[in-house]
Motif scaffolding. Structure first.
Motif, PDB file in Angstrom:
ATOM      1  N   UNK A  51       0.876  -1.170   0.000  1.00 64.78           N
ATOM      2  CA  UNK A  51       0.000   0.000   0.000  1.00 64.78           C
ATOM      3  C   UNK A  51       0.912   1.219   0.000  1.00 64.78           C
ATOM      4  N   UNK A  52       0.833   1.980  -1.068  1.00 67.42           N
ATOM      5  CA  UNK A  52       1.671   3.169  -1.168  1.00 67.42           C
ATOM      6  C   UNK A  52       1.042   4.125  -2.158  1.00 67.42           C
ATOM      7  N   UNK A  53       1.594   5.288  -2.180  1.00 65.90           N
ATOM      8  CA  UNK A  53       1.073   6.292  -3.099  1.00 65.90           C
ATOM      9  C   UNK A  53       0.420   7.427  -2.347  1.00 65.90           C
ATOM     10  N   UNK A  54       0.210   8.475  -3.074  1.00 61.07           N
ATOM     11  CA  UNK A  54      -0.299   9.728  -2.513  1.00 61.07           C
ATOM     12  C   UNK A  54      -1.646   9.533  -1.815  1.00 61.07           C
ATOM     13  N   UNK A  55      -2.527   8.727  -2.381  1.00 60.76           N
ATOM     14  CA  UNK A  55      -3.859   8.538  -1.800  1.00 60.76           C
ATOM     15  C   UNK A  55      -3.785   7.916  -0.406  1.00 60.76           C
ATOM     16  N   UNK A  56      -2.879   6.941  -0.225  1.00 60.96           N
ATOM     17  CA  UNK A  56      -2.826   6.244   1.064  1.00 60.96           C
ATOM     18  C   UNK A  56      -2.297   7.141   2.175  1.00 60.96           C
ATOM     19  N   UNK A  57      -1.384   8.032   1.832  1.00 59.19           N
ATOM     20  CA  UNK A  57      -0.866   8.969   2.825  1.00 59.19           C
ATOM     21  C   UNK A  57      -1.895   9.978   3.268  1.00 59.19           C
ATOM     22  N   UNK A  58      -2.854  10.259   2.419  1.00 60.68           N
ATOM     23  CA  UNK A  58      -3.929  11.190   2.790  1.00 60.68           C
ATOM     24  C   UNK A  58      -4.883  10.536   3.778  1.00 60.68           C
ATOM     25  N   UNK A  59      -4.972   9.218   3.782  1.00 63.63           N
ATOM     26  CA  UNK A  59      -5.832   8.523   4.753  1.00 63.63           C
ATOM     27  C   UNK A  59      -5.169   8.517   6.122  1.00 63.63           C
ATOM     28  N   UNK A  60      -3.888   8.153   6.172  1.00 66.37           N
ATOM     29  CA  UNK A  60      -3.191   7.953   7.444  1.00 66.37           C
ATOM     30  C   UNK A  60      -2.514   9.200   7.988  1.00 66.37           C
ATOM     31  N   UNK A  95       0.393  10.018   6.951  1.00 71.49           N
ATOM     32  CA  UNK A  95       1.820   9.729   6.773  1.00 71.49           C
ATOM     33  C   UNK A  95       2.145   9.828   5.287  1.00 71.49           C
ATOM     34  N   UNK A  96       2.484  11.001   4.837  1.00 75.07           N
ATOM     35  CA  UNK A  96       2.772  11.214   3.420  1.00 75.07           C
ATOM     36  C   UNK A  96       3.949  10.344   2.992  1.00 75.07           C
ATOM     37  N   UNK A  97       3.972   9.963   1.748  1.00 74.73           N
ATOM     38  CA  UNK A  97       5.042   9.128   1.179  1.00 74.73           C
ATOM     39  C   UNK A  97       5.190   7.800   1.909  1.00 74.73           C
ATOM     40  N   UNK A  98       4.075   7.240   2.343  1.00 76.75           N
ATOM     41  CA  UNK A  98       4.162   5.969   3.061  1.00 76.75           C
ATOM     42  C   UNK A  98       4.284   4.797   2.099  1.00 76.75           C
ATOM     43  N   UNK A  99       4.924   3.757   2.593  1.00 74.29           N
ATOM     44  CA  UNK A  99       5.045   2.493   1.886  1.00 74.29           C
ATOM     45  C   UNK A  99       4.851   1.412   2.943  1.00 74.29           C
ATOM     46  N   UNK A 100       3.774   0.650   2.813  1.00 73.68           N
ATOM     47  CA  UNK A 100       3.386  -0.313   3.839  1.00 73.68           C
ATOM     48  C   UNK A 100       3.049  -1.637   3.169  1.00 73.68           C
ATOM     49  N   UNK A 101       3.643  -2.713   3.665  1.00 73.57           N
ATOM     50  CA  UNK A 101       3.265  -4.048   3.213  1.00 73.57           C
ATOM     51  C   UNK A 101       2.218  -4.565   4.188  1.00 73.57           C
ATOM     52  N   UNK A 102       1.087  -5.020   3.665  1.00 76.61           N
ATOM     53  CA  UNK A 102       0.028  -5.517   4.539  1.00 76.61           C
ATOM     54  C   UNK A 102      -0.296  -6.973   4.211  1.00 76.61           C
ATOM     55  N   UNK A 103      -0.836  -7.633   5.212  1.00 77.36           N
ATOM     56  CA  UNK A 103      -1.376  -8.977   5.045  1.00 77.36           C
ATOM     57  C   UNK A 103      -2.730  -8.985   5.736  1.00 77.36           C
ATOM     58  N   UNK A 104      -3.751  -9.448   5.035  1.00 75.48           N
ATOM     59  CA  UNK A 104      -5.083  -9.515   5.613  1.00 75.48           C
ATOM     60  C   UNK A 104      -5.357 -10.960   6.013  1.00 75.48           C
ATOM     61  N   UNK A 105      -5.675 -11.140   7.305  1.00 79.19           N
ATOM     62  CA  UNK A 105      -5.971 -12.464   7.867  1.00 79.19           C
ATOM     63  C   UNK A 105      -7.459 -12.499   8.199  1.00 79.19           C
ATOM     64  N   UNK A 106      -8.105 -13.630   7.939  1.00 79.38           N
ATOM     65  CA  UNK A 106      -9.544 -13.735   8.164  1.00 79.38           C
ATOM     66  C   UNK A 106      -9.849 -14.944   9.052  1.00 79.38           C
TER      67      UNK A 106
END
Length: 148
Positions: free
Chosen positions: A39-48, A50-61
């Motif tokens: 998850x990265x890019x300008x849009x994601x930093x506007x949510x959190x 944290x501008x210029x963020x780069x985050x690896x995520x794993x979704x567990x269910x």
């Protein structure tokens, strides 16, 4: 204003250093890996914020498909605080509680992934057997077995 607009809780987020180790722990608990992504890019930093963020995520269910954990590993910006060793009476989010069919078996399996019992397994009346454990990186979770 009515409160009936709430549909569900989608997930709980946990920030970790090692996605692989944490995924293995939650797979052993019984969750399924639903997906992994960057998850990265300008849009994601506007949510959190944290501008210029780069985050690896794993979704567990969970097995019933109704609950999810979003595990996140921040590549940028770097993690600035560490709350993993906070005691259970610290302010903020505490833990996630999971219902299990066999608490003793679950503990035996999770111990192989480094889980540590916070204190002891207790019985709450004739309703539940439960405990808190710390998993990888000190993540605090609760597990409870409903007694029949």
């Amino acid at each position: 204003m009515e409160k009936n607009n709430l549909l569900r809780m989608d997930n709980v987020g946990i920030v970790v250093e090692s996605l692989d180790e944490t995924i293995a722990f939650f797979l052993e608990l019984g969750l399924t890996l639903e997906g992994r992504a960057m998850i990265e890019g300008e849009w994601s930093g506007r949510v959190t914020g944290l501008r210029d963020q780069s985050v690896e995520i794993a979704m567990m269910v969970t097995p019933d498909g109704n609950s999810r954990l979003e595990l996140s590993r921040f590549l940028n910006p770097k993690v600035i605080e560490d709350h993993r060793a906070a005691p259970v009476n610290a302010l903020g989010y505490l833990r996630v509680m999971f219902a299990v069919a066999d608490l003793d078996d679950t503990l035996d399996r999770l111990y192989k992934h480094g889980a540590q019992l916070v204190d002891e397994v207790v019985r709450y009346q004739d309703s539940y057997k439960l405990c808190y454990i710390r998993g990888p990186e000190g993540i605090l979770i609760g597990i409870a077995e409903q007694l029949k």
